[in-house]
Design a protein around this motif. Structure first.
Motif, mmCIF file in Angstrom:
data_model
loop_
_atom_site.group_PDB
_atom_site.id
_atom_site.type_symbol
_atom_site.label_atom_id
_atom_site.label_comp_id
_atom_site.label_asym_id
_atom_site.label_seq_id
_atom_site.Cartn_x
_atom_site.Cartn_y
_atom_site.Cartn_z
ATOM 1 N N TYR A 53 0.789 -1.525 -0.046
ATOM 2 C CA TYR A 53 0.264 0.053 0.366
ATOM 3 C C TYR A 53 0.788 1.407 0.144
ATOM 4 O O TYR A 53 1.732 1.525 0.976
ATOM 5 C CB TYR A 53 -1.029 0.177 1.367
ATOM 6 N N ASP A 54 0.128 2.462 -0.917
ATOM 7 C CA ASP A 54 1.712 3.429 -1.127
ATOM 8 C C ASP A 54 0.131 4.714 -0.530
ATOM 9 O O ASP A 54 -0.617 4.591 -1.311
ATOM 10 C CB ASP A 54 1.859 3.531 -2.186
ATOM 11 N N GLU A 55 1.291 5.392 -0.324
ATOM 12 C CA GLU A 55 -0.108 7.549 -0.350
ATOM 13 C C GLU A 55 -0.233 7.437 -1.508
ATOM 14 O O GLU A 55 0.379 7.230 -2.716
ATOM 15 C CB GLU A 55 1.182 7.805 0.261
ATOM 16 N N VAL A 56 -1.575 7.824 -1.483
ATOM 17 C CA VAL A 56 -2.641 8.596 -3.182
ATOM 18 C C VAL A 56 -1.617 9.832 -3.075
ATOM 19 O O VAL A 56 -1.838 10.817 -2.159
ATOM 20 C CB VAL A 56 -3.500 8.399 -2.896
ATOM 21 N N PRO A 57 -1.338 10.599 -4.422
ATOM 22 C CA PRO A 57 -1.304 11.536 -4.220
ATOM 23 C C PRO A 57 -2.428 12.526 -3.917
ATOM 24 O O PRO A 57 -3.341 12.694 -4.453
ATOM 25 C CB PRO A 57 -1.057 11.942 -5.767
ATOM 26 N N VAL A 58 -1.772 14.015 -3.787
ATOM 27 C CA VAL A 58 -3.309 14.735 -2.447
ATOM 28 C C VAL A 58 -3.863 15.070 -3.924
ATOM 29 O O VAL A 58 -5.354 14.930 -3.592
ATOM 30 C CB VAL A 58 -2.025 15.921 -2.278
#
Length: 700
Positions: free
Chosen positions: A680-685
């Motif tokens: 899992y990785d952060e979604v761009p803002v």
């Protein structure tokens, strides 16, 4: 047959999709006399692919177990075999099978070599310490390259492959194999005997030098890791006997320091008998694996169980299946002791007793009733009420909890509803049964929309499950578009005081807590709850309620109501009212504290990232890469393989629905792709804002 455990082998057949696992298993069943007709995957009549969905698609979906017998050196051996799927959506089937097996046969395609799913199953086998032998299959196909695949096993899997055979010819000229231990050629004759007729002959003169060279490499490789053979090698390597080489190879294979490599063509019936001999010679019996380790659930002390019929019972439930005739079948591996039909056993997870009504030996989806099973066996039982995959069953007065299994989290969901109102109850019963069978399949009801959402490992996984609802459970469903299983996380820490007061006519409600909320420690999943209260400001009996409140609050994140994977909560202080405080007050206070404090902890949205691998002809590399760039993909590497390019990419799942169709279009159907969940990785803002707006819009 002698109950001596040294005559038992529990093995699995594992590989990348289309390497020939099921075909190899079908041949094993034929040559061992378990079946009298060879089933073919492409004809849809393979014994081990018994599900109608498997026969239609020509793929394995569920792992199937069977027991067969093989004579080696005039002694009869019992082989329990599990044929596992190759498709990444059904990776749970491989995981749970490897957990209970003593050894495995890794099948590789002589043309495709080490493919992405081969790497995944290899890692799973490393995790459970399963010794394996490699079988390089499809030697008759154009482009077959035995030595190239051996090299890939070493480079890509970090293993130490040791060929114990080399092929005679390749592609359409593949006629047999050279046994480097016996230094004999095994030649197969083209006749109607389906590969049962083969002869041991002298090595053809034109291959004599190559055979000598590889025999030397075999002895040398073993001498590097086996001290006994090293001494003999230094003394006089010419006089090393076949038996010494076999003994050293067995020792190294069981210890996992070397992997014996064999070759053949299962479809053309070549090399399967020598594979069976290798299973007996090089893979461990339950006694070779030794005692199984677990914990005493009462004291948490480590305990062991020897693979012995007289020892107290210890068995692990590794799979649950629904059978139309006998009901709920539980597949078990018995590690120690004897289990009889009618026995009452203890489930250490629930602490409850369960009665085993009937026991079966399995052959794919057919059962043969047996009165008892003993140490080292794999069987299925009926009669358990509350049993989950990974539960330990043991003797009532000698409890043991064996290590359970970790399952990957589902990454894709789809909303479904029955086509008719009358099917609502049938649907919920069917979904419960499917969720019991498959730990990577989850069912939840969206608290805002009231929709039933099913989640799984990929589009194919959900497609098969919806197909099973229709065929097995006779429930027709409407389904929505696939949805990504987003998660949320908080990235900073804050301290917060929550006072919950409610005054009604009689007794009121009161709870006061001060907590620090922040991201969990590295590698921690779930709620990391730390109680720092000293001196009874909050009575001990209310602390579990605070923990429960935060546990439940984690299911709905502050941004868009997606669950949190991990959270750290430190309970620092608080106070209570001698009359108005109770457990429920503290639970509500915890939920409210999370809701109000989580917004201040810089919450972010997380999305599943997939590891994709595309094999494409050189001409289309630019198109494939530019398509991935449009999908927010990051190209991680490229390599050449058999006249094509292999592109490795990490790409968000949200951008990749229906990718196979697009890939076919841009490469004129000449490229293939595989994809599996990576992390899992952060979604761009900017994208996260849109997702939150859409999700909140749906709720409103």
């Amino acid at each position: 047959m002698d109950k001596n455990l040294k005559y038992t082998r529990n093995i699995g057949i594992m590989a990348h999709i289309d390497a020939g696992k099921t075909t190899t298993t079908e041949r094993i069943l034929f040559y061992t006399g378990r079946t009298h007709r060879m089933g073919e995957v492409h004809d849809g009549n393979a014994q081990m692919d018994w599900m109608i969905q498997e026969q239609e698609r020509g793929i394995t979906i569920t792992s199937a177990a069977t027991t067969t017998y093989w004579k080696h050196n005039n002694e009869e051996y019992k082989i329990n075999i599990i044929d596992t799927p190759g498709h990444v959506d059904f990776t749970v089937e491989v995981e749970r099978s490897l957990r209970v097996l003593d050894g495995a046969v890794a099948v590789f395609c002589a043309v495709g070599g080490v493919e992405p799913q081969s790497e995944t199953v290899w890692r799973q086998a490393n995790k459970y310490g399963v010794p394996r032998i490699a079988f390089i299959n499809k030697m008759d196909r154009a482009g077959a390259d035995f030595f190239g695949v051996v090299q890939q096993i070493e480079e890509k899997l970090g293993a130490k492959p040791v060929p114990v055979q080399i092929p005679i010819g390749a592609e359409e000229n593949f006629t047999g194999i050279i046994d480097l231990i016996e230094m004999k050629a095994v030649v197969y004759y083209a006749d109607a005997s389906l590969g049962t007729r083969y002869e041991y002959e002298d090595i053809p003169s034109e291959l004599a030098d190559e055979a000598e060279e590889w025999r030397g490499k075999l002895v040398e490789s073993l001498a590097e890791v086996d001290d006994t053979l090293l001494e003999r090698y230094i003394e006089d390597h010419e006089s090393i006997t076949c038996d010494e080489v076999k003994a050293a190879m067995r020792k190294c294979a069981i210890a996992g320091v070397a992997v014996p490599v064999l070759c053949g063509s299962a479809f053309k019936n070549k090399g399967v008998q020598s594979l069976l001999d290798a299973v007996i010679m090089f893979l461990p019996s339950p006694t070779d694996k030794g005692a199984v380790e677990g914990k005493d659930p009462r004291t948490e002390e480590p305990v062991t169980r020897e693979p012995d019929d007289e020892a107290p019972l210890a068995a692990l439930a590794f799979k649950i299946a629904t059978d139309p005739y006998v009901g709920r079948l539980v597949f078990m591996r018995v590690y120690s002791g004897t289990l009889n039909a009618g026995d009452t056993v203890l489930n250490t997870r629930t602490g409850k007793r369960d009665r085993v009504n009937r026991l079966f030996r399995m052959h794919a989806n057919k059962q043969q009733a047996v009165e008892s099973v003993s140490a080292g066996d794999i069987c299925a039982g009926v009669g358990f009420k509350d049993l989950k995959t990974g539960d330990t069953l043991c003797a009532i007065h000698k409890p043991i909890a064996l290590e359970s299994m970790d399952f990957p989290v589902p990454v894709i969901g789809v909303a479904i509803e029955p086509k008719t109102q009358a099917d609502i109850d049938k649907l919920s019963m069917a979904l419960n049964k499917l969720a019991e069978e498959d730990p990577t399949f989850q069912v939840k009801v969206d608290s805002d929309s009231g929709q039933t959402i099913i989640q799984g490992m990929g589009e194919l996984h959900l497609e098969i499950l919806i197909d099973r609802l229709k065929r097995e459970f006779k429930v027709e469903c409407n389904q929505g578009a696939p949805q990504v299983a987003y998660k949320e996380a908080i990235t900073s820490t804050t301290e917060f005081r929550e006072i919950f007061k409610k005054q009604t006519g009689g007794r009121g409600k009161f709870a006061d807590i001060t907590v620090e909320i922040g991201p969990a420690d590295e590698g921690f999943r779930g709620l990391q709850f730390v109680n720092e209260i000293r001196g009874g400001n909050v009575p001990k009996e209310y602390i579990p309620s605070v923990e429960k409140g935060f546990n439940e609050a984690m299911l709905n994140g502050p941004l868009a109501g997606f669950p949190l994977d991990s959270l750290k909560v430190i309970l620092k202080d608080g106070s209570y009212h001698p009359v108005d405080s109770d457990s429920l007050s503290f639970e509500i206070a915890a939920k409210q504290a999370f809701r109000r404090a989580a917004d201040k902890c810089n919450p972010v949205l997380l999305e599943p990232i997939m590891a994709a691998e595309v094999v494409t002809p050189e001409d289309y590399v630019g198109d494939v890469i530019s398509d991935f760039n449009r999908r927010r993909g990051k190209v991680e590497g490229m390599e050449s393989k058999a006249g094509a390019r292999v592109i490795k990419v990490k790409v968000p799942l949200a951008e990749n629905f229906g990718y196979v169709t697009v890939l076919r279009t841009i490469t004129s159907g000449r490229a293939t792709s595989t994809m599996e969940f990576s992390h899992y990785d952060e979604v761009p803002v900017e994208i996260a804002k849109k997702i939150v707006e859409i999700t909140k819009g749906k709720i409103l």
